[in-house]
Design a protein around this motif. Structure first.
Motif, mmCIF file in Angstrom:
data_model
loop_
_atom_site.group_PDB
_atom_site.id
_atom_site.type_symbol
_atom_site.label_atom_id
_atom_site.label_comp_id
_atom_site.label_asym_id
_atom_site.label_seq_id
_atom_site.Cartn_x
_atom_site.Cartn_y
_atom_site.Cartn_z
ATOM 1 N N SER A 199 -3.741 32.347 -41.519
ATOM 2 C CA SER A 199 -3.513 30.912 -41.352
ATOM 3 C C SER A 199 -2.339 30.704 -40.411
ATOM 4 O O SER A 199 -1.484 31.584 -40.264
ATOM 5 C CB SER A 199 -3.222 30.246 -42.703
ATOM 6 N N SER A 200 -2.287 29.533 -39.816
ATOM 7 C CA SER A 200 -1.212 29.223 -38.875
ATOM 8 C C SER A 200 0.051 28.805 -39.625
ATOM 9 O O SER A 200 0.012 28.418 -40.796
ATOM 10 C CB SER A 200 -1.652 28.099 -37.942
ATOM 11 N N TYR A 201 1.189 28.866 -38.915
ATOM 12 C CA TYR A 201 2.422 28.339 -39.468
ATOM 13 C C TYR A 201 2.266 26.861 -39.833
ATOM 14 O O TYR A 201 2.755 26.403 -40.868
ATOM 15 C CB TYR A 201 3.561 28.489 -38.459
ATOM 16 N N ALA A 202 1.562 26.123 -38.987
ATOM 17 C CA ALA A 202 1.398 24.688 -39.238
ATOM 18 C C ALA A 202 0.678 24.439 -40.559
ATOM 19 O O ALA A 202 1.069 23.557 -41.340
ATOM 20 C CB ALA A 202 0.628 24.040 -38.087
ATOM 21 N N ASP A 203 -0.361 25.228 -40.825
ATOM 22 C CA ASP A 203 -1.096 25.050 -42.080
ATOM 23 C C ASP A 203 -0.260 25.493 -43.277
ATOM 24 O O ASP A 203 -0.323 24.878 -44.348
ATOM 25 C CB ASP A 203 -2.414 25.824 -42.030
ATOM 26 N N ALA A 204 0.505 26.564 -43.127
ATOM 27 C CA ALA A 204 1.368 27.014 -44.223
ATOM 28 C C ALA A 204 2.421 25.961 -44.550
ATOM 29 O O ALA A 204 2.674 25.653 -45.725
ATOM 30 C CB ALA A 204 2.032 28.337 -43.857
ATOM 31 N N ILE A 205 3.038 25.399 -43.509
ATOM 32 C CA ILE A 205 4.044 24.356 -43.720
ATOM 33 C C ILE A 205 3.408 23.120 -44.349
ATOM 34 O O ILE A 205 3.988 22.490 -45.251
ATOM 35 C CB ILE A 205 4.727 24.009 -42.387
ATOM 36 N N PHE A 206 2.218 22.767 -43.891
ATOM 37 C CA PHE A 206 1.490 21.626 -44.461
ATOM 38 C C PHE A 206 1.324 21.803 -45.970
ATOM 39 O O PHE A 206 1.621 20.899 -46.764
ATOM 40 C CB PHE A 206 0.126 21.504 -43.778
ATOM 41 N N ASN A 207 0.875 22.982 -46.396
ATOM 42 C CA ASN A 207 0.645 23.204 -47.825
ATOM 43 C C ASN A 207 1.941 23.264 -48.615
ATOM 44 O O ASN A 207 2.011 22.774 -49.743
ATOM 45 C CB ASN A 207 -0.190 24.465 -48.041
ATOM 46 N N MET A 208 2.989 23.848 -48.041
ATOM 47 C CA MET A 208 4.267 23.883 -48.750
ATOM 48 C C MET A 208 4.783 22.469 -49.017
ATOM 49 O O MET A 208 5.226 22.159 -50.128
ATOM 50 C CB MET A 208 5.300 24.669 -47.939
ATOM 51 N N ARG A 233 -4.950 22.681 -46.619
ATOM 52 C CA ARG A 233 -5.536 23.289 -45.425
ATOM 53 C C ARG A 233 -5.869 24.769 -45.587
ATOM 54 O O ARG A 233 -6.385 25.375 -44.657
ATOM 55 C CB ARG A 233 -4.585 23.129 -44.230
ATOM 56 N N LEU A 234 -5.581 25.349 -46.742
ATOM 57 C CA LEU A 234 -5.742 26.791 -46.892
ATOM 58 C C LEU A 234 -7.086 27.205 -47.472
ATOM 59 O O LEU A 234 -7.555 28.312 -47.198
ATOM 60 C CB LEU A 234 -4.616 27.361 -47.761
#
Length: 316
Positions: A199-208, A233-234
Motif C-alpha cells: 500500500s502507498s504512504y498516502a493510504d497508510a496515513i489515510f487509515n491511521m 483504503r486498505l
C-alpha cells in the motif's frame, strides 16, 4: 480423573476491522456459540484420547465431528502447550453464530476450546496467556481478542518484547450495531486473496487518521465523526466487488440514517452503525435493498457484548 468433569463456555460473535481497523480492531456482539466440554475418565498419555462430538443449531451438519474440529484442536493445543495428557472428551456445540460470514465463528471455536481446557486443567494460564495461544492459532488478534475479553478491543504488537498490548475501546451507548447476514458465503482466504501486497504512504496515513477518529467517534457517539471515520483504503475497496449488492445496501443504510456501513471481518456480513432511533429503519432498508438484488438476508440489531467468553463449571 475418576469422575466426569464438565464446563460450559459461551463465546460471543465478533465483528472485525470496523472500517479502518484492519486486522487490529474488533468488537464482541450479543450473538453466541456455546460449547460443553465433558472430560471423561480413563485418559492415557500413551494413546489417542477418545472423542465424541455432537452439534446442534443452524448449519450443524457442516461442523466436523472428528479430531479436525477446530474447538477440539484448540482444546488439544492447550494441553500440548501445558504438557499435560489430553483427556477423553465429549463435546457438545450449540451454534448461534453463522459459519463463514465474517462474524468470527472460527474465533469462537478457538477461544471456546482454550478457555474450556484451562478450566478443566484448574486454570494454570492467565487470560493474557490464553490470548497469546488464541492469536497463535488464529493468526491475528482482531476476532479472538474481543471474543475472549468482550467489548471493543484494539490489539497492538510490541516488536521488542514480541507481546500483544490490548487496549479496550470505549463504545457509547447510542452507537448501535446492526448486522446483515446474507445467504451466501465468502471465505477468508478468498477475501484476502484480492488484497494488494503493498500500500502507498498516502493510504497508510489515510487509515491511521481515520482509525484515530473512529476511536473518538465510538467513545463519544458523535455520528459525524463516525461517518467520516468508517472510511478505509486498505481492504474494503478490494473486497466490495466480492459482495453482491454492496453499493445498494450501503446507500439504503445511509438513506435510512446510518452513520456508516462496512464489511464485517472478511464478509460477506455487513455492519451498520446507527443511533437507537433509526436502527429499525436501517435494518428494514438493508433487508429490502438486498431483497431487490434477489438476496435473502438475516438482519439483527445487536448490542456490544461486554463479558467475552464465560466458562461455567457443571456439577457431575
Amino acid at each position: 480423573m475418576s469422575n466426569p468433569v464438565c464446563v460450559n463456555v459461551r463465546v460471543p460473535a465478533t465483528t472485525a476491522n470496523i472500517g479502518p481497523g484492519f486486522d487490529c480492531l474488533g468488537a464482541a456482539l450479543t450473538l453466541y456459540n456455546q460449547f460443553q466440554f465433558t472430560a471423561l475418565p480413563g485418559s492415557r498419555a500413551d494413546s489417542l484420547p477418545s472423542l465424541a462430538i455432537e452439534v446442534e443449531g443452524t448449519e450443524a451438519d457442516r461442523v466436523g465431528r472428528d479430531r479436525r474440529n477446530l474447538a477440539y484442536k484448540a482444546f488439544c493445543y492447550f494441553f500440548e502447550h501445558a504438557k499435560q495428557p489430553i483427556p477423553n472428551l465429549h463435546l457438545k456445540i450449540s451454534l448461534g453464530v453463522p459459519l463463514a460470514r465474517g462474524l468470527g465463528s472460527s474465533a469462537t471455536a478457538i477461544v471456546g476450546g482454550l478457555v474450556a481446557a484451562n478450566a478443566l486443567a484448574e486454570n494454570p494460564l492467565s487470560q493474557a496467556q490464553i490470548l497469546d495461544l488464541a492469536i497463535a492459532l488464529e493468526g491475528h488478534p482482531d476476532n479472538v481478542a474481543p471474543a475472549l475479553l468482550g467489548g471493543c478491543q484494539l490489539a497492538v504488537f510490541d516488536r521488542p518484547t514480541s507481546a500483544w498490548t490490548l487496549c479496550p475501546v470505549q463504545w457509547a451507548a447510542n452507537v448501535v450495531p446492526v448486522v446483515a447476514i446474507p445467504d451466501f458465503e465468502l471465505s477468508t482466504e478468498a477475501a484476502r486473496a484480492v488484497l494488494p501486497q503493498q500500500s502507498s504512504y498516502a493510504d497508510a496515513i489515510f487509515n491511521m487518521a481515520h482509525l484515530g477518529l473512529l476511536m473518538k467517534g465510538l467513545e463519544t457517539g458523535r455520528g459525524e465523526w463516525i461517518r467520516v471515520a468508517l472510511q478505509d483504503r486498505l481492504h474494503q475497496p478490494f473486497r466490495t466487488a466480492l459482495i453482491s449488492g454492496f453499493s445498494e445496501v450501503q446507500n439504503a443504510a445511509m438513506d435510512a440514517g446510518a452513520q456508516g456501513l462496512v464489511i464485517s471481518g472478511a464478509g460477506p456480513t455487513l455492519l451498520a452503525l446507527c443511533t437507537p432511533e433509526v436502527a429499525p429503519a436501517v435494518a428494514a432498508q438493508i433487508q429490502a435493498a438486498w431483497g431487490h438484488q434477489g438476496i435473502t438476508a438475516r438482519v439483527a440489531t445487536l448490542q456490544l457484548d461486554l463479558k467475552g467468553a464465560i466458562a461455567q463449571p457443571v456439577s457431575a
